[in-house]
Write a protein that holds these residues in place. Sequence first.
Motif, PDB file in Angstrom:
ATOM      1  N   SER A 139       0.829  -1.209   0.000  1.00 28.16           N
ATOM      2  CA  SER A 139       0.000   0.000   0.000  1.00 28.16           C
ATOM      3  C   SER A 139       0.858   1.251   0.000  1.00 28.16           C
ATOM      4  N   CYS A 140       1.972   1.214   0.737  1.00 30.95           N
ATOM      5  CA  CYS A 140       2.880   2.375   0.729  1.00 30.95           C
ATOM      6  C   CYS A 140       3.379   2.626  -0.689  1.00 30.95           C
ATOM      7  N   VAL A 141       3.710   1.561  -1.402  1.00 31.56           N
ATOM      8  CA  VAL A 141       4.221   1.701  -2.773  1.00 31.56           C
ATOM      9  C   VAL A 141       3.146   2.338  -3.659  1.00 31.56           C
ATOM     10  N   GLU A 142       1.926   1.826  -3.595  1.00 28.46           N
ATOM     11  CA  GLU A 142       0.853   2.355  -4.457  1.00 28.46           C
ATOM     12  C   GLU A 142       0.543   3.808  -4.112  1.00 28.46           C
ATOM     13  N   GLU A 143       0.491   4.106  -2.819  1.00 28.40           N
ATOM     14  CA  GLU A 143       0.171   5.490  -2.407  1.00 28.40           C
ATOM     15  C   GLU A 143       1.336   6.429  -2.710  1.00 28.40           C
ATOM     16  N   ALA A 144       2.565   5.937  -2.570  1.00 27.39           N
ATOM     17  CA  ALA A 144       3.734   6.783  -2.856  1.00 27.39           C
ATOM     18  C   ALA A 144       3.792   7.116  -4.349  1.00 27.39           C
ATOM     19  N   LEU A 145       3.397   6.168  -5.185  1.00 27.71           N
ATOM     20  CA  LEU A 145       3.353   6.431  -6.624  1.00 27.71           C
ATOM     21  C   LEU A 145       2.374   7.559  -6.931  1.00 27.71           C
ATOM     22  N   ARG A 146       1.215   7.486  -6.303  1.00 31.84           N
ATOM     23  CA  ARG A 146       0.190   8.518  -6.534  1.00 31.84           C
ATOM     24  C   ARG A 146       0.639   9.871  -5.983  1.00 31.84           C
ATOM     25  N   ALA A 147       1.339   9.847  -4.850  1.00 30.67           N
ATOM     26  CA  ALA A 147       1.739  11.099  -4.190  1.00 30.67           C
ATOM     27  C   ALA A 147       3.057  11.652  -4.742  1.00 30.67           C
ATOM     28  N   GLU A 148       3.653  10.962  -5.710  1.00 27.02           N
ATOM     29  CA  GLU A 148       4.948  11.372  -6.278  1.00 27.02           C
ATOM     30  C   GLU A 148       5.995  11.537  -5.182  1.00 27.02           C
ATOM     31  N   LEU A 149       6.061  10.548  -4.359  1.00 24.32           N
ATOM     32  CA  LEU A 149       6.967  10.556  -3.217  1.00 24.32           C
ATOM     33  C   LEU A 149       8.032   9.486  -3.453  1.00 24.32           C
ATOM     34  N   PHE A 150       9.247   9.790  -3.115  1.00 20.48           N
ATOM     35  CA  PHE A 150      10.319   8.815  -3.320  1.00 20.48           C
ATOM     36  C   PHE A 150      10.435   7.936  -2.083  1.00 20.48           C
ATOM     37  N   LEU A 151      10.145   6.667  -2.264  1.00 14.15           N
ATOM     38  CA  LEU A 151      10.113   5.717  -1.155  1.00 14.15           C
ATOM     39  C   LEU A 151      11.378   4.872  -1.164  1.00 14.15           C
ATOM     40  N   ILE A 152      11.980   4.743   0.029  1.00 17.06           N
ATOM     41  CA  ILE A 152      13.164   3.902   0.205  1.00 17.06           C
ATOM     42  C   ILE A 152      12.863   2.922   1.332  1.00 17.06           C
ATOM     43  N   ILE A 153      13.190   1.660   1.109  1.00 17.68           N
ATOM     44  CA  ILE A 153      13.004   0.649   2.160  1.00 17.68           C
ATOM     45  C   ILE A 153      14.348  -0.034   2.364  1.00 17.68           C
ATOM     46  N   THR A 154      14.788  -0.083   3.606  1.00 16.11           N
ATOM     47  CA  THR A 154      16.064  -0.754   3.855  1.00 16.11           C
ATOM     48  C   THR A 154      16.115  -1.296   5.284  1.00 16.11           C
ATOM     49  N   SER A 155      17.262  -1.847   5.639  1.00 19.10           N
ATOM     50  CA  SER A 155      17.380  -2.517   6.940  1.00 19.10           C
ATOM     51  C   SER A 155      18.788  -2.339   7.507  1.00 19.10           C
ATOM     52  N   ASP A 156      18.973  -2.824   8.739  1.00 19.96           N
ATOM     53  CA  ASP A 156      20.293  -2.713   9.393  1.00 19.96           C
ATOM     54  C   ASP A 156      21.091  -4.013   9.322  1.00 19.96           C
ATOM     55  N   HIS A 157      20.395  -5.136   9.183  1.00 24.86           N
ATOM     56  CA  HIS A 157      21.055  -6.448   9.092  1.00 24.86           C
ATOM     57  C   HIS A 157      20.010  -7.488   8.746  1.00 24.86           C
ATOM     58  N   GLY A 158      20.442  -8.649   8.347  1.00 27.34           N
ATOM     59  CA  GLY A 158      19.511  -9.719   8.024  1.00 27.34           C
ATOM     60  C   GLY A 158      19.011 -10.442   9.260  1.00 27.34           C
ATOM     61  N   ASN A 159      17.851 -11.122   9.114  1.00 24.49           N
ATOM     62  CA  ASN A 159      17.324 -11.993  10.160  1.00 24.49           C
ATOM     63  C   ASN A 159      16.106 -12.763   9.637  1.00 24.49           C
ATOM     64  N   ILE A 160      15.012 -12.037   9.351  1.00 23.78           N
ATOM     65  CA  ILE A 160      13.738 -12.717   9.039  1.00 23.78           C
ATOM     66  C   ILE A 160      13.780 -13.462   7.706  1.00 23.78           C
ATOM     67  N   GLU A 161      14.768 -13.148   6.854  1.00 21.49           N
ATOM     68  CA  GLU A 161      14.844 -13.816   5.546  1.00 21.49           C
ATOM     69  C   GLU A 161      15.411 -15.226   5.652  1.00 21.49           C
ATOM     70  N   ALA A 162      15.893 -15.600   6.825  1.00 15.69           N
ATOM     71  CA  ALA A 162      16.497 -16.930   7.007  1.00 15.69           C
ATOM     72  C   ALA A 162      15.766 -17.639   8.136  1.00 15.69           C
ATOM     73  N   SER A 163      14.681 -18.355   7.787  1.00 17.17           N
ATOM     74  CA  SER A 163      13.849 -18.919   8.845  1.00 17.17           C
ATOM     75  C   SER A 163      14.482 -20.127   9.536  1.00 17.17           C
ATOM     76  N   GLN A 164      15.595 -20.644   8.991  1.00 13.94           N
ATOM     77  CA  GLN A 164      16.235 -21.788   9.666  1.00 13.94           C
ATOM     78  C   GLN A 164      16.997 -21.354  10.918  1.00 13.94           C
ATOM     79  N   VAL A 165      17.365 -20.073  10.992  1.00 12.22           N
ATOM     80  CA  VAL A 165      18.162 -19.614  12.145  1.00 12.22           C
ATOM     81  C   VAL A 165      17.422 -18.506  12.888  1.00 12.22           C
ATOM     82  N   LYS A 166      17.680 -18.419  14.168  1.00 11.24           N
ATOM     83  CA  LYS A 166      17.008 -17.410  15.007  1.00 11.24           C
ATOM     84  C   LYS A 166      17.891 -16.186  15.241  1.00 11.24           C
TER      85      LYS A 166
END
Length: 302
Positions: A233-260
Amino acid sequence: MRKFLHQGDGYQHILMIFLDGLGLGETDPKHNPLALYPDIWPQAGVGPTHPHLACLPLDACLGVAGLPQSATGQTALLAGINAPALLGRHMQGFPSRRLVEMLQEHSIFVRMKTCGKTATFANAYRHPEDESTQARLSVTSHALKASGQPFRSLDQLWRKEALTHDFTNQKLLEKGYDVPLFTPEEAAHILIKLASQYDFTLYEHFLTDLIAHRGTPTEITDHVLLVTRFIRSCVEEALRAELFLIITSDHGNIEASQVKTHTRNPVPLIWLDKKDLTRLPPPADIAGVTPWILKLLDCESV
Ligand SMILES: [Zn+2]
């Protein structure tokens, strides 16, 4: 006409959504719950399939051995400094005095202020310093505090001028807090409306990391769906609002469900949309994100 991201064009509104603990993982959903939604989430070597999203991998290890951690990773992200290399190690939890000093001098909010830009932290919470002057603050709190700006309040949350870190507030309601319940789509609408009023807006969501550490497989996949609906929804609304959206993170974790634990995987730098960035190349690691954003807003001299 959408504005181009060329240096000198002065892009007007940038929203950075910081999702704690989200890296680039495998393409197999059995090992990576994010791979269930390839329209939004990139995996190692594979970008999002959404036609307006671009992505590059960012190194989150910054040349330091061991698993990347939040205090140093978030300081690197929000101060544009290789904090773990300066400390000689990755530091978890709350920032040390040395990290706080880096944020006081170099935080993105401080640098926006110096440059004459408006910048805000979209998160509302009952601030720990209201209860104790000795309270320890997170990196994002220090980053904002260094600029002298107040934190958003729970009143602003009710007025739909802020979100909590738990954008739907479902988990806070379950804990007995008096907060409004939002759908992920309503939360996205509130955030984009807010971000349209500032040159730069930061929003922090750290349940991705917390649930990846402690959650059951079902809790993790349920949460990934919730975050996906919010980001979509942020992507769709940002497109309409002509807003530059950036999504990022500080480190990995949730992408590897085998490790906690955290991972040493690169983290994604996802942005909207696929404009020619050759004149303003994106960063290669998390410490390059703040300088990149400052350049996008024509603040490169600060
Ligand atoms: Zn963590």
